[in-house]
Design an enzyme around this catalytic site. Structure first.
Site, PDB file in Angstrom:
ATOM      1  N   TYR A  33       0.831  -1.208   0.000  1.00  0.00           N
ATOM      2  CA  TYR A  33       0.000   0.000   0.000  1.00  0.00           C
ATOM      3  C   TYR A  33       0.858   1.247   0.000  1.00  0.00           C
ATOM      4  O   TYR A  33       2.073   1.181   0.205  1.00  0.00           O
ATOM      5  CB  TYR A  33      -0.956  -0.011   1.198  1.00  0.00           C
ATOM      6  CG  TYR A  33      -0.331   0.323   2.533  1.00  0.00           C
ATOM      7  CD1 TYR A  33       0.521  -0.575   3.170  1.00  0.00           C
ATOM      8  CD2 TYR A  33      -0.587   1.541   3.162  1.00  0.00           C
ATOM      9  CE1 TYR A  33       1.096  -0.260   4.391  1.00  0.00           C
ATOM     10  CE2 TYR A  33      -0.016   1.857   4.396  1.00  0.00           C
ATOM     11  CZ  TYR A  33       0.825   0.944   5.002  1.00  0.00           C
ATOM     12  OH  TYR A  33       1.390   1.262   6.207  1.00  0.00           O
ATOM     13  N   LYS A 147       6.522  -2.029   2.001  1.00  0.00           N
ATOM     14  CA  LYS A 147       5.326  -1.434   2.618  1.00  0.00           C
ATOM     15  C   LYS A 147       4.136  -2.372   2.423  1.00  0.00           C
ATOM     16  O   LYS A 147       3.268  -2.138   1.578  1.00  0.00           O
ATOM     17  CB  LYS A 147       5.073  -0.053   2.004  1.00  0.00           C
ATOM     18  CG  LYS A 147       4.140   0.816   2.846  1.00  0.00           C
ATOM     19  CD  LYS A 147       4.243   2.252   2.429  1.00  0.00           C
ATOM     20  CE  LYS A 147       3.189   3.138   3.040  1.00  0.00           C
ATOM     21  NZ  LYS A 147       3.209   3.191   4.498  1.00  0.00           N
ATOM     22  N   GLU A 180      11.960   2.604  14.284  1.00  0.00           N
ATOM     23  CA  GLU A 180      11.076   3.666  13.767  1.00  0.00           C
ATOM     24  C   GLU A 180       9.795   3.648  14.578  1.00  0.00           C
ATOM     25  O   GLU A 180       9.650   2.854  15.502  1.00  0.00           O
ATOM     26  CB  GLU A 180      10.795   3.451  12.280  1.00  0.00           C
ATOM     27  CG  GLU A 180      10.125   2.124  11.978  1.00  0.00           C
ATOM     28  CD  GLU A 180       9.893   1.864  10.495  1.00  0.00           C
ATOM     29  OE1 GLU A 180       9.786   2.808   9.703  1.00  0.00           O
ATOM     30  OE2 GLU A 180       9.799   0.671  10.136  1.00  0.00           O
ATOM     31  N   LEU A 205      11.070   1.319   7.150  1.00  0.00           N
ATOM     32  CA  LEU A 205      10.549   1.769   5.865  1.00  0.00           C
ATOM     33  C   LEU A 205      11.288   3.058   5.491  1.00  0.00           C
ATOM     34  O   LEU A 205      11.460   3.941   6.330  1.00  0.00           O
ATOM     35  CB  LEU A 205       9.053   2.057   5.992  1.00  0.00           C
ATOM     36  CG  LEU A 205       8.388   2.427   4.668  1.00  0.00           C
ATOM     37  CD1 LEU A 205       8.200   1.179   3.811  1.00  0.00           C
ATOM     38  CD2 LEU A 205       7.055   3.094   4.897  1.00  0.00           C
TER      39      LEU A 205
END
Ligand code: PMP
Length: 287
Positions: A33, A147, A180, A205
């Protein structure tokens, strides 16, 4: 005006937009996505998002369902039909529909869904509010660079954050390093004013906003280093913030109930917020 979504070649009412029960996205989270921010009728960093979508599809060996040119056209059509001036557009591509089996045929037709959401976009005032984050162990898989829609560990950590009165959870790996946030990249400013964000590898990411903020930092002659930092270093940092397409540059003033710096939005974070907002208002493709 009813909301319109795009589902596999059709523009349908959002309320009745559905996918098949044997879509591999639904069964196996076998899909990817993107979320692109829309501000003042501009798509922010669209090409970078499409490049990353391309990479995610390649990594999972899902073929592009359309040409990039047609895809861009559909994307803009969905946004126009929903008259979104400010908000975001969500894109999901899965491997497609098949009898349930872990292994897949290479001939499947990928499923595409696209829909929009209207939201208020930050102003200088709303963007300069400090938020709390909590830390959580990073229990995700080893390909966080893709992702994918496989987001359960992030869902659980974000829920724990919200229940603790925070906006985000910073994920900490086995070495004690912050990787993250659940849906954002993590940054700190050290005591000697160095801007730090983790280097890009399979544990995070590669954020589009992260990338744009790094370019801004360079333009502003800020000293920055892409390296891992520990939770302890973050707690003792001068400033901290998160970046993402929907949260933009979001100041962090507390981690695990410990104040960061003076417990207020710091000067470097402020400069980056201001510059990122004006970057959003100037550089991007209108639809
Ligand atoms: N990390 C993760 C795990 C995310 O889900 C996101 C948001 N999609 C980000 C970082 C930030 O990426 P971007 O700036 O491209 O929105």
């Amino acid at each position: 005006m009813p909301r319109v979504a795009y589902v596999n070649g059709r523009y349908v009412q959002h309320i009745s937009a559905t996918v098949h029960i044997e879509d591999r996205g639904f069964q196996f989270a076998d899909g990817v996505y993107e979320v692109v921010s829309i501000r003042k009728q501009r798509l922010i960093d669209l090409e970078m998002h499409l490049d990353r979508l391309n990479r995610s599809l390649l990594e999972l060996q899902v073929p592009w369902p359309t040409s990039r040119r047609v895809f861009r056209f559909i994307l803009k059509e969905v946004i126009q039909r929903n008259r979104v001036a400010n908000g975001s557009v969500y894109i999901q591509i899965t491997r497609g529909v098949a009898n349930r089996d872990f292994a897949y045929s290479k001939n499947l037709k990928p499923s595409i869904i696209i829909y929009t959401r209207k939201t208020r976009q930050d102003t200088l005032e709303t963007a300069n509010v400090g938020y709390k984050v909590i830390s959580k162990p990073d229990i995700r898989w080893k390909r966080c660079d893709i992702k994918t829609v496989s987001l359960l560990p992030a869902v659980m950590a974000k829920q724990a954050a919200v229940e603790a009165g925070a906006v985000e959870a910073w994920l900490v790996n086995k070495q004690g390093m912050v990787t993250e946030g659940t849906s954002s990249n993590a940054w700190i400013v050290t005591l000697n004013d160095e801007l730090i964000t983790r280097h890009v590898d399979n544990e995070i990411l590669s954020g589009v906003t992260r990338n744009s903020v790094l370019k801004l930092a360079q333009k502003l002659n800020l000293v920055f280093v892409e390296r891992a930092f520990s939770l302890n270093e973050a707690i003792h940092a001068k400033e901290a913030f998160c970046t993402s397409s929907t949260a933009l540059v979001k100041p962090v003033i507390e981690i695990d109930n410990k104040k960061i710096g003076k417990g207020k939005v710091g000067p470097i974070t402020k400069i980056l917020i201001e510059n990122y907002l004006s970057y959003m208002d100037t550089h991007h493709e209108a639809y």
